[in-house]
Design a protein around this motif. Structure first.
Motif, PDB file in Angstrom:
ATOM      1  N   CYS A 127      -8.862 -10.224  11.844  1.00  0.00           N
ATOM      2  CA  CYS A 127      -8.615  -9.076  10.881  1.00  0.00           C
ATOM      3  C   CYS A 127      -6.993  -9.327  10.915  1.00  0.00           C
ATOM      4  CB  CYS A 127      -9.088  -7.782  11.321  1.00  0.00           C
ATOM      5  SG  CYS A 127      -8.507  -6.608  10.424  1.00  0.00           S
ATOM      6  N   ALA A 128      -6.615  -9.291   9.563  1.00  0.00           N
ATOM      7  CA  ALA A 128      -5.014  -9.113   9.425  1.00  0.00           C
ATOM      8  C   ALA A 128      -4.690  -7.783   8.984  1.00  0.00           C
ATOM      9  CB  ALA A 128      -4.536 -10.298   8.279  1.00  0.00           C
ATOM     10  N   VAL A 129      -3.614  -7.217   9.608  1.00  0.00           N
ATOM     11  CA  VAL A 129      -3.269  -5.750   9.365  1.00  0.00           C
ATOM     12  C   VAL A 129      -1.896  -5.803   8.674  1.00  0.00           C
ATOM     13  CG1 VAL A 129      -3.318  -3.405  10.283  1.00  0.00           C
ATOM     14  CG2 VAL A 129      -5.083  -4.891  11.134  1.00  0.00           C
ATOM     15  N   THR A 130      -1.826  -4.987   7.756  1.00  0.00           N
ATOM     16  CA  THR A 130      -0.250  -4.862   6.999  1.00  0.00           C
ATOM     17  C   THR A 130       0.172  -3.303   7.194  1.00  0.00           C
ATOM     18  OG1 THR A 130      -0.545  -6.815   5.845  1.00  0.00           O
ATOM     19  CG2 THR A 130       1.201  -5.187   5.013  1.00  0.00           C
ATOM     20  N   ALA A 131       1.094  -3.154   7.925  1.00  0.00           N
ATOM     21  CA  ALA A 131       1.326  -1.771   7.944  1.00  0.00           C
ATOM     22  C   ALA A 131       2.991  -1.685   7.779  1.00  0.00           C
ATOM     23  CB  ALA A 131       1.002  -0.948   9.157  1.00  0.00           C
ATOM     24  N   GLU A 132       3.514  -0.412   8.101  1.00  0.00           N
ATOM     25  CA  GLU A 132       4.996  -0.327   8.012  1.00  0.00           C
ATOM     26  C   GLU A 132       5.789  -1.176   8.867  1.00  0.00           C
ATOM     27  OE1 GLU A 132       5.774   3.920   8.415  1.00  0.00           O
ATOM     28  OE2 GLU A 132       4.674   4.603   6.753  1.00  0.00           O
ATOM     29  N   SER A 133       5.032  -1.396  10.015  1.00  0.00           N
ATOM     30  CA  SER A 133       5.699  -2.285  10.940  1.00  0.00           C
ATOM     31  C   SER A 133       5.502  -3.856  10.692  1.00  0.00           C
ATOM     32  CB  SER A 133       4.997  -2.064  12.373  1.00  0.00           C
ATOM     33  OG  SER A 133       3.593  -2.404  12.292  1.00  0.00           O
ATOM     34  N   GLY A 134       4.898  -4.006   9.740  1.00  0.00           N
ATOM     35  CA  GLY A 134       4.721  -5.420   9.295  1.00  0.00           C
ATOM     36  C   GLY A 134       3.347  -6.096   9.261  1.00  0.00           C
ATOM     37  N   ARG A 135       3.041  -7.156   9.402  1.00  0.00           N
ATOM     38  CA  ARG A 135       1.686  -7.816   9.246  1.00  0.00           C
ATOM     39  C   ARG A 135       1.405  -8.294  10.737  1.00  0.00           C
ATOM     40  NH1 ARG A 135      -1.717  -9.979   5.341  1.00  0.00           N
ATOM     41  NH2 ARG A 135      -2.900 -11.780   6.035  1.00  0.00           N
ATOM     42  N   GLU A 136       0.268  -7.983  11.280  1.00  0.00           N
ATOM     43  CA  GLU A 136      -0.059  -8.663  12.399  1.00  0.00           C
ATOM     44  C   GLU A 136      -1.770  -9.187  12.455  1.00  0.00           C
ATOM     45  OE1 GLU A 136       0.723  -6.692  16.293  1.00  0.00           O
ATOM     46  OE2 GLU A 136       1.556  -5.030  14.987  1.00  0.00           O
ATOM     47  N   GLU A 137      -1.982 -10.164  13.102  1.00  0.00           N
ATOM     48  CA  GLU A 137      -3.621 -10.644  13.058  1.00  0.00           C
ATOM     49  C   GLU A 137      -4.174 -10.376  14.307  1.00  0.00           C
ATOM     50  OE1 GLU A 137      -6.131 -14.504  11.717  1.00  0.00           O
ATOM     51  OE2 GLU A 137      -3.943 -14.238  11.010  1.00  0.00           O
ATOM     52  N   PHE A 138      -5.431  -9.701  14.272  1.00  0.00           N
ATOM     53  CA  PHE A 138      -5.891  -9.611  15.752  1.00  0.00           C
ATOM     54  C   PHE A 138      -7.193 -10.464  15.682  1.00  0.00           C
ATOM     55  CE2 PHE A 138      -3.518  -5.948  14.634  1.00  0.00           C
ATOM     56  CZ  PHE A 138      -2.778  -5.556  15.699  1.00  0.00           C
ATOM     57  N   VAL A 139      -7.402 -10.914  16.719  1.00  0.00           N
ATOM     58  CA  VAL A 139      -8.503 -11.998  16.935  1.00  0.00           C
ATOM     59  C   VAL A 139      -9.619 -11.252  17.957  1.00  0.00           C
ATOM     60  CG1 VAL A 139      -9.403 -14.434  17.716  1.00  0.00           C
ATOM     61  CG2 VAL A 139      -7.156 -14.094  16.528  1.00  0.00           C
ATOM     62  N   GLY A 140     -10.879 -11.168  17.422  1.00  0.00           N
ATOM     63  CA  GLY A 140     -11.851 -10.497  18.168  1.00  0.00           C
ATOM     64  C   GLY A 140     -11.524  -9.239  18.719  1.00  0.00           C
ATOM     65  N   ALA A 141     -11.060  -8.366  17.829  1.00  0.00           N
ATOM     66  CA  ALA A 141     -10.453  -7.167  18.397  1.00  0.00           C
ATOM     67  C   ALA A 141     -11.229  -5.694  17.504  1.00  0.00           C
ATOM     68  CB  ALA A 141      -8.869  -6.974  18.384  1.00  0.00           C
ATOM     69  N   HIS A 142     -11.800  -6.162  16.447  1.00  0.00           N
ATOM     70  CA  HIS A 142     -12.447  -5.339  15.531  1.00  0.00           C
ATOM     71  C   HIS A 142     -14.011  -4.766  15.800  1.00  0.00           C
ATOM     72  CE1 HIS A 142     -13.198  -8.862  12.934  1.00  0.00           C
ATOM     73  NE2 HIS A 142     -14.329  -8.294  12.932  1.00  0.00           N
ATOM     74  N   SER A 143     -14.433  -3.793  15.582  1.00  0.00           N
ATOM     75  CA  SER A 143     -15.824  -3.315  15.252  1.00  0.00           C
ATOM     76  C   SER A 143     -15.881  -2.262  14.205  1.00  0.00           C
ATOM     77  CB  SER A 143     -16.410  -2.943  16.541  1.00  0.00           C
ATOM     78  OG  SER A 143     -15.439  -1.707  17.113  1.00  0.00           O
ATOM     79  N   VAL A 144     -16.952  -1.998  13.972  1.00  0.00           N
ATOM     80  CA  VAL A 144     -17.142  -0.640  12.732  1.00  0.00           C
ATOM     81  C   VAL A 144     -18.038   0.231  13.339  1.00  0.00           C
ATOM     82  CG1 VAL A 144     -18.119  -0.234  10.397  1.00  0.00           C
ATOM     83  CG2 VAL A 144     -17.017  -2.295  11.012  1.00  0.00           C
TER      84      VAL A 144
END
Length: 245
Positions: free
Chosen positions: A31-48
């Protein structure tokens, strides 16, 4: 059945947009996340969560976590992006992209993302999904097994894929150089028809939804039975002849 009237056809017996979005998230590795701090990609870190929030497990030194903790105006805004990649090598492997815009909050050492707007883009176009609709939907029951199923079909049962092309209309197979399994869900199987300089997708709907692997096997065998009574498309006759020559 599933004769395919061209690359822009409207599929029948297909998952709703919210279900498709939940399936994209369920199957995605990152999952790629873009916020005020920039863009980061997290692997195997998300759930709903049940209420539709996306939960992220991030490292303590993550810039995103620091942004959420130190945000001077409360919960910071962010955009989450998920890519749905075809497990079988085909031309243009990105089958869909999902964007979620909303706000982040820190919750029990992890980040909780509250989506306010969701956009799903597929080859057929983009659609906006309502927050309540997304929260109420469930991922396709075959989503977690789809990659394994399609890879096995492509690598071990090429003859079955060729037989299924007998259910495809001649117009969709015109100029075909390769046909590969692109996607499968509880509603049907999708084939990618590749031509020399273009490609198109053809949907083969099941007669009834498949809620587990046993039902999926039965649905595919029904399609193969229907295909067995059909003649081989002339386009693939030419393809086979040219390959043998």
């Amino acid at each position: 059945m599933g004769d395919g009237q061209g690359d822009g056809q409207t599929w029948t017996a297909a998952p709703a947009a919210a279900e498709r979005a939940r399936s994209v998230i369920a199957a995605a590795w990152s999952c790629a996340v873009t916020a005020e701090s920039g863009r980061e990609e997290f692997v195997g870190a998300h759930s709903v969560a049940d209420d539709g929030r996306v939960l992220l497990r991030v490292a303590r030194d993550s810039r995103l976590l620091a942004t959420a903790v130190c945000a001077p105006r409360g919960e910071p805004s962010a955009v989450l992006e998920f890519a749905d990649v075809a497990p079988v090598p085909v031309r243009d492997r990105i089958r869909a992209r999902l964007w979620l815009a909303g706000r982040l909050a820190v919750e029990e050492g992890r980040l909780a993302f509250e989506p306010a707007r969701l956009v799903l883009r597929q080859s057929s176009g983009a659609v906006v999904i309502g927050r309540a609709e997304f929260a109420a939907a469930a991922p396709d029951p075959l989503a977690a097994a789809e990659a394994r199923l399609l890879t096995h079909l492509a690598d071990c049962h090429g003859d079955a894929v060729e037989r299924l092309t007998r259910l495809v209309g001649p117009a969709s197979l015109h100029g075909a150089v390769r046909v590969r399994p692109l996607a499968v869900d509880r509603h049907g199987l999708t084939l990618r028809v590749e031509r020399a300089r273009a490609h198109g997708d053809v949907r083969l709907p099941f007669h009834r939804p498949a809620d587990d692997l046993a039902q999926l096997s039965e649905r595919v065998h029904v399609l193969l039975g229907q295909a067995g009574a059909a003649a081989r498309p002339r386009a693939l006759h030419r393809q086979r002849a040219e390959g043998d020559g």
